[in-house]
Structures are given as C-alpha cells and as structure tokens.
Design a protein around this motif. Structure first.
Motif, PDB file in Angstrom:
ATOM      1  N   UNK A  58       0.824  -1.209   0.000  1.00  8.33           N
ATOM      2  CA  UNK A  58       0.000   0.000   0.000  1.00  8.33           C
ATOM      3  C   UNK A  58       0.859   1.262   0.000  1.00  8.33           C
ATOM      4  N   UNK A  59       0.183   2.392  -0.249  1.00  7.92           N
ATOM      5  CA  UNK A  59       0.906   3.649  -0.386  1.00  7.92           C
ATOM      6  C   UNK A  59       1.659   4.068   0.867  1.00  7.92           C
ATOM      7  N   UNK A  60       1.138   3.724   2.045  1.00  7.52           N
ATOM      8  CA  UNK A  60       1.816   4.088   3.282  1.00  7.52           C
ATOM      9  C   UNK A  60       3.193   3.449   3.361  1.00  7.52           C
ATOM     10  N   UNK A  61       3.257   2.168   2.971  1.00  9.91           N
ATOM     11  CA  UNK A  61       4.549   1.484   2.983  1.00  9.91           C
ATOM     12  C   UNK A  61       5.478   1.998   1.889  1.00  9.91           C
ATOM     13  N   UNK A  62       4.904   2.408   0.765  1.00  7.60           N
ATOM     14  CA  UNK A  62       5.731   3.010  -0.287  1.00  7.60           C
ATOM     15  C   UNK A  62       6.363   4.305   0.219  1.00  7.60           C
ATOM     16  N   UNK A  63       5.565   5.116   0.906  1.00  6.83           N
ATOM     17  CA  UNK A  63       6.085   6.375   1.452  1.00  6.83           C
ATOM     18  C   UNK A  63       7.242   6.100   2.407  1.00  6.83           C
ATOM     19  N   UNK A  64       7.046   5.142   3.316  1.00  8.82           N
ATOM     20  CA  UNK A  64       8.102   4.828   4.283  1.00  8.82           C
ATOM     21  C   UNK A  64       9.366   4.329   3.584  1.00  8.82           C
ATOM     22  N   UNK A  83      -9.357  12.002   8.633  1.00  2.73           N
ATOM     23  CA  UNK A  83      -8.228  12.725   9.223  1.00  2.73           C
ATOM     24  C   UNK A  83      -7.125  11.777   9.668  1.00  2.73           C
ATOM     25  N   UNK A  84      -7.496  10.595  10.154  1.00  2.34           N
ATOM     26  CA  UNK A  84      -6.496   9.638  10.622  1.00  2.34           C
ATOM     27  C   UNK A  84      -5.577   9.227   9.483  1.00  2.34           C
ATOM     28  N   UNK A  85      -6.154   8.944   8.305  1.00  2.00           N
ATOM     29  CA  UNK A  85      -5.338   8.566   7.147  1.00  2.00           C
ATOM     30  C   UNK A  85      -4.378   9.690   6.765  1.00  2.00           C
ATOM     31  N   UNK A  86      -4.869  10.915   6.806  1.00  2.00           N
ATOM     32  CA  UNK A  86      -4.033  12.048   6.422  1.00  2.00           C
ATOM     33  C   UNK A  86      -2.888  12.244   7.398  1.00  2.00           C
ATOM     34  N   UNK A  87      -3.185  12.167   8.673  1.00  2.59           N
ATOM     35  CA  UNK A  87      -2.144  12.329   9.686  1.00  2.59           C
ATOM     36  C   UNK A  87      -1.106  11.216   9.571  1.00  2.59           C
ATOM     37  N   UNK A  88      -1.564   9.982   9.389  1.00  2.00           N
ATOM     38  CA  UNK A  88      -0.626   8.874   9.268  1.00  2.00           C
ATOM     39  C   UNK A  88       0.270   9.022   8.040  1.00  2.00           C
ATOM     40  N   UNK A  89      -0.310   9.457   6.921  1.00  6.33           N
ATOM     41  CA  UNK A  89       0.490   9.637   5.705  1.00  6.33           C
ATOM     42  C   UNK A  89       1.527  10.733   5.889  1.00  6.33           C
ATOM     43  N   UNK A  90       1.132  11.837   6.489  1.00  6.64           N
ATOM     44  CA  UNK A  90       2.068  12.943   6.710  1.00  6.64           C
ATOM     45  C   UNK A  90       3.160  12.545   7.693  1.00  6.64           C
ATOM     46  N   UNK A  91       2.785  11.800   8.732  1.00 10.03           N
ATOM     47  CA  UNK A  91       3.781  11.353   9.694  1.00 10.03           C
ATOM     48  C   UNK A  91       4.715  10.310   9.098  1.00 10.03           C
ATOM     49  N   UNK A  92       4.225   9.542   8.117  1.00  8.26           N
ATOM     50  CA  UNK A  92       5.074   8.543   7.469  1.00  8.26           C
ATOM     51  C   UNK A  92       6.127   9.187   6.579  1.00  8.26           C
ATOM     52  N   UNK A  93       5.885  10.460   6.189  1.00  5.79           N
ATOM     53  CA  UNK A  93       6.874  11.152   5.365  1.00  5.79           C
ATOM     54  C   UNK A  93       6.320  11.914   4.189  1.00  5.79           C
ATOM     55  N   UNK A  94       4.996  11.863   3.975  1.00  4.36           N
ATOM     56  CA  UNK A  94       4.410  12.649   2.890  1.00  4.36           C
ATOM     57  C   UNK A  94       4.494  14.137   3.200  1.00  4.36           C
TER      58      UNK A  94
END
Length: 249
Positions: A58-64, A83-94
């Motif tokens: 998934x995209x979250x793992x790609x970002x990491x 909001x949870x998805x957005x925060x997690x993506x930004x914290x992962x590095x987006x």
C-alpha cells in the motif's frame, strides 16, 4: 522535472500522465506499490504522486520505503478522506495530501508549491533555541549536554510545523494558517491535532515544556517562535506565510 505517479486506477494514471506531460513534466507510472518502489529506485524521480490504496504494497509502505533514501517531495493523491489517514500519511513522510476527486488546477498548484520547497526557494536557516540546534537544511535537531550532542528525532509533520514557525520567527502565525499550510483548507478548524503536535515539540525542544520560552502560544490566536530567545538570527525568507489580518477564530 520527473514525477512518479503510483495509482492502481488506470483512468487516473492515464489522465494524470496526459495532463502533466502537457505541462512539461517527465512522467513515470506504476500501478501497484511494488512497481512504485522499483520505478523509484530505477528513475529517481524529483516528486512523487502516491495513492494509498494500492495492491501488493500500500501507499503508506511506499512512502516509508521512499523516505528511507530520498527527500523528494511526496504528494498523496487518495480517495481516503479521514483525518487519521491524512495524519498517518504525513507522519510517514508525505509532504502534502489531496483527496479524490480533485481539480487539476489545485493539483498543479500543490506540485508547484512542493517544487519550490525542493529547489531551495525558501531561506534555510540554522537556529539555536537554548541548548537545542535546529538545522532545516540537514533536517537535524541536536541537544547540547555535558555528554556531547544528542540527536532529537522529529516526525515529518513536526518538521513542517517548525519550518513554518522558523520562517516566520517573531511573528504570530495563526492556527488557521498552520493547519491550512500542512493539511489543507478543509482542516482549518482541526485545532486539536495542532495542539498535540505543539505539545510534542515542546517536550522535545523546550527545557521546561510546561513553561515554554521558545514555542509560545498566543491565546485564542495561534503560535509564535520567540526570536529574542534565539542564539542565532533567522535568515530572511521570501516565501513566508501571508500576514495575519486578524484573530483566528
């Protein structure tokens, strides 16, 4: 400029490829997470457009994975609106997040904004807050002590908050301005997330988080980085947030 678009929707891939190539961008595409990482390694893009809901990886793992070796801007383009998805993506590095459906004009504006950040159009100061040194260019924070320098880790979102405050040092930055800059206009009222990040930053950077002297809250309005407590001056920045015209409601 080379952009990698990773999305499992062939219609979106085709539309973005045609639109962005017409604007002069060099486009690479991937239809799942594994392809995205392989393409990233092979082509070293200057910017990423990544969907979160891709198969295989998934995209979250790609970002990491990308953040493990690249500082290129990452713009999430996803149908997930929570909001949870957005925060997690930004914290992962987006670096930014756009929800589907989106307007082409907005997407292009966000790409231009991320490109400006990546090409150094902003001032990149090094500032000292008491015994803590923040180097925006090196993306490093260290605390001096009798045992030497200790590295402090900031999340990608904490970095974004600090960049905004440092580039506007000594000035009030409203909560609305910070929220809009990081999460977009649809989250201009989500002050709870911002309070959480400010609390975490104080724990990491202030000597006494309960009585901060650098990261100051202006009650009912926003936050200010107190430049009078800085040991090093902040370089003037040409890409500051607009002057606030009043109290943030």
């Amino acid at each position: 400029m080379k952009i990698l678009i990773a999305d499992d929707d062939p219609q979106i891939l085709r539309a973005l490829r045609i639109t962005l190539r017409a604007k002069g961008y060099d486009i690479v595409t991937a239809s799942d997470g594994n392809q995205a990482i392989a393409a990233a390694v092979d082509t070293r893009p200057d910017l990423y457009l990544i969907d979160l809901g891709m198969p295989h990886l998934d995209g979250m793992n790609v970002i990491r994975a990308v953040r493990g070796w690249s500082r290129a801007p990452i713009l999430v383009v996803s149908g997930r609106t929570g909001s949870v998805d957005k925060v997690q993506a930004l914290d992962a590095g987006a670096d930014d997040y756009v929800t589907k459906p989106f307007s082409v004009d907005e997407l292009l504006a966000r790409i231009r904004a991320l490109t400006r950040r990546g090409t150094g159009e902003r001032g990149i100061p090094v500032v000292t807050l008491g015994n803590v040194t923040v180097d925006l260019a090196a993306r490093s924070v260290s605390r001096r002590s009798t045992d030497g320098a200790q590295q402090i880790r900031l999340t990608p979102t904490e970095w974004q908050v600090m960049e905004i405050l440092i580039h506007n040092a000594g000035k009030l930055v409203t909560r609305r301005d910070i929220l809009t800059s990081i999460w977009g206009t649809e989250h201009a009222e989500d002050t709870g997330y911002l309070r959480l990040y400010m609390s975490q930053l104080r724990k990491k950077l202030e000597e006494d988080p309960a009585h901060p002297v650098h990261l100051i809250t202006e009650a009912g309005m926003g936050y200010r980085l107190d430049r009078t407590k800085m040991a090093l001056p902040v370089s003037e920045c040409v890409d500051r947030l607009p002057e606030s015209s009043g109290v943030d409601q």
